[in-house]
Write an enzyme that holds these catalytic residues in place. Sequence first.
Site, PDB file in Angstrom:
ATOM      1  CG  HIS A  28      -1.504  21.413 -47.268  1.00 30.28           C
ATOM      2  ND1 HIS A  28      -1.417  22.478 -46.358  1.00 30.28           N
ATOM      3  CD2 HIS A  28      -0.481  21.204 -47.355  1.00 30.28           C
ATOM      4  CE1 HIS A  28      -0.522  22.231 -45.650  1.00 30.28           C
ATOM      5  NE2 HIS A  28       0.273  21.687 -46.255  1.00 30.28           N
TER       6      HIS A  28
ATOM      7  CD  GLU B  10      -5.735  23.844 -46.973  1.00 33.36           C
ATOM      8  OE1 GLU B  10      -5.955  22.384 -47.024  1.00 33.36           O
ATOM      9  OE2 GLU B  10      -4.135  23.660 -46.582  1.00 33.36           O
TER      10      GLU B  10
ATOM     11  CB  CYS C 105      -0.081  19.676 -43.691  1.00 32.15           C
ATOM     12  SG  CYS C 105       1.401  20.174 -43.656  1.00 32.15           S
TER      13      CYS C 105
END
Lengths: 232, 90
Positions: free
Chosen positions: A194, A196, A85
């Site tokens: 994302h 994560e 991002c």
Amino acid sequence: MRVGVITFPGSLDDRDAQRAVKLGGGEPVALWHGDHDLKNVDAIVLPGGFSYGDYLRAGAIAAHSPIMSEVITAANAGMPVLGICNGFQILVESHLLPGGLVRNDHGDFVCRDQKLRVENVDTAWSNGFKEDEEIIIPLKNGEGGYIADQNTLDRLEGEGQVVFRYLEVNPNGSANDIAGISNARGNVVGLMPHPEHATEPGFGPDTRAAMRSGTDGLTFFTSAISSLMANA
Amino acid sequence: MPIIVVEVMPKAEILDPQGKAVAGALVRLDKSEFSAVRIGKRFELTVEGPITDELLAEAREIANDLLANTVIEDVIYVGEARPADDAQGA
């Protein structure tokens, strides 16, 4: 394997990225934007957020922060670097990846669980996926529209540097539905979604199996960590 | 103190949502003779001494390296403030 996560002023997801590294079997190492020290890490994650408040352009000021000169040198020497991002925006502003990211074509911030297709499984951050594997990764951005001139797009497509492509919905007007790309060598990868946020059951995107059970993002981290261990 | 002005505009093919929103407001204000609006950026770089060719060259360099991302924007002006830019003269 030591995986550095750089915190810039305005980074939001640095702690999540550190946790993802840990869940992926690595040792997270906190790095600071103002240092000229990579602390002997083996790989680097540039996390999401709004570094420097997105002033000037998203990622533009962070791309010129002190630690980035070390990151650029390490990336050019082959160290795995993942930009998520805002981290992707920093990578394009640093010219480690081609093209640019502009405001979403519909003008709104978007937050959704996004289906992606993995189209290159030879990069440092995608080698644990199967070719054309479909994965669900959360996406949240206001300036995620990937653009590049036609020559660059042709080169990315021709050389297989489009690593992740949006499926079903193009959430931000990205050219060719591009969600993430790599450099020619495959060690530097940037994407808007994302990974994560999809690494731990109970906190990931919904899947058919159960709510919040999606952990497709973990493979990004295990890809880099296991290939580093294999080469160690 | 003299200033060097740098002006940056989004490339024509890049969507400019700010400009589009303003154009929409103009239509609502019955000013539809202005059919499109695009919004760019103006930087004012203050220098201590007189504006020299070296300083202008330096300003051009930072305009292209930092102030603009030439993938999505064009640097359209780097130079001394023009007469119309001078607030006292307006």
